[in-house]
Design an enzyme around this catalytic site. Structure first.
Site, PDB file in Angstrom:
ATOM      1  N   SER A  94       0.835  -1.191   0.000  1.00 26.90           N
ATOM      2  CA  SER A  94       0.000   0.000   0.000  1.00 26.90           C
ATOM      3  C   SER A  94       0.883   1.259   0.000  1.00 26.90           C
ATOM      4  O   SER A  94       1.683   1.456  -0.904  1.00 26.90           O
ATOM      5  CB  SER A  94      -0.949  -0.065   1.205  1.00 26.90           C
ATOM      6  OG  SER A  94      -1.917   0.938   1.166  1.00 26.90           O
ATOM      7  N   HIS A 147      -2.457  -1.206  -4.322  1.00 27.42           N
ATOM      8  CA  HIS A 147      -3.922  -1.231  -4.426  1.00 27.42           C
ATOM      9  C   HIS A 147      -4.438   0.196  -4.351  1.00 27.42           C
ATOM     10  O   HIS A 147      -3.672   1.138  -4.178  1.00 27.42           O
ATOM     11  CB  HIS A 147      -4.553  -2.131  -3.360  1.00 27.42           C
ATOM     12  CG  HIS A 147      -4.357  -1.665  -1.940  1.00 27.42           C
ATOM     13  ND1 HIS A 147      -4.840  -2.353  -0.868  1.00 27.42           N
ATOM     14  CD2 HIS A 147      -3.742  -0.588  -1.403  1.00 27.42           C
ATOM     15  CE1 HIS A 147      -4.539  -1.736   0.258  1.00 27.42           C
ATOM     16  NE2 HIS A 147      -3.873  -0.652  -0.056  1.00 27.42           N
TER      17      HIS A 147
END
Length: 193
Positions: A98, A123
């Site tokens: 992330s 993501h």
């Protein structure tokens, strides 16, 4: 609270002890470990600025082992990395997921790496909000703006087309170190110094 090892050095004036992170900071090594949040971001930013003031020409090494975290805290670190004069070398040890992956990719071009068994995951940003419908709409628009910015910066750092980044960040996208290299998130996989 985790135990932090101490290092003892002998000098002409006697012994001096440091916690391991302070000792490594003298060697221009910063550790970003754990969840990216405001307090951690402030410490990382302060260390980056300190090392720049010590020597604006010498690279800074940022070791990353993080599951990700706050976008705004991460952007404070990212913007500082881009702002300061020294190149920031990034190295993933363990995981960079992330926001951790975003910061890994944000290192100086040609100076981003991972160890062989590191994992990288990209993501879209996560968000949640409760409240009045109009407030929910405002927050939804904000998270879409953040998503756009993150995808634009990832496209810039990886060389991937924006559309590819948008598709590949739609869901959790895990990569090995070699996959991250092929994708453009890093430049090399380090086996030995």
């Amino acid at each position: 609270m985790a135990l932090i090892p101490m290092v003892v050095e002998q000098t002409s004036r006697g012994e001096r002890s440091y916690d391991i992170y302070s000792r490594l900071l003298k060697e221009r090594v910063i550790f970003l470990s754990g969840e990216v949040e405001d307090n951690m971001a402030n410490l990382i930013v302060a260390q980056l600025l300190f090392l720049e003031s010590e020597n604006p020409e010498k690279d800074i090494n940022l070791y990353i082992n993080s599951p990700g975290g706050s976008v705004t805290a991460g952007m404070a670190i990212y913007d500082t990395m881009q702002f300061i004069k020294p190149d920031v070398r990034t190295l993933c040890v363990g995981q960079a997921c992330s926001m951790g992956a975003f910061l890994l990719a944000g290192g100086a071009a040609g100076k981003r790496a991972a160890l062989p068994h590191a994992r990288v995951m990209i993501h879209q940003p996560l968000g949640g909000f409760r409240g009045q419908a109009s407030d929910i709409q405002i927050h939804a628009q904000e998270i879409l703006k953040i998503k756009q910015t993150l995808n634009e910066r990832l496209a810039f750092h990886t060389g991937q087309p924006f559309e590819v980044i948008e598709r590949d960040t739609d869901r959790d996208n895990f990569m090995s170190a070699e996959d991250a290299k092929n994708y453009g998130l890093i430049d090399s996989v380090l086996v030995k110094r």
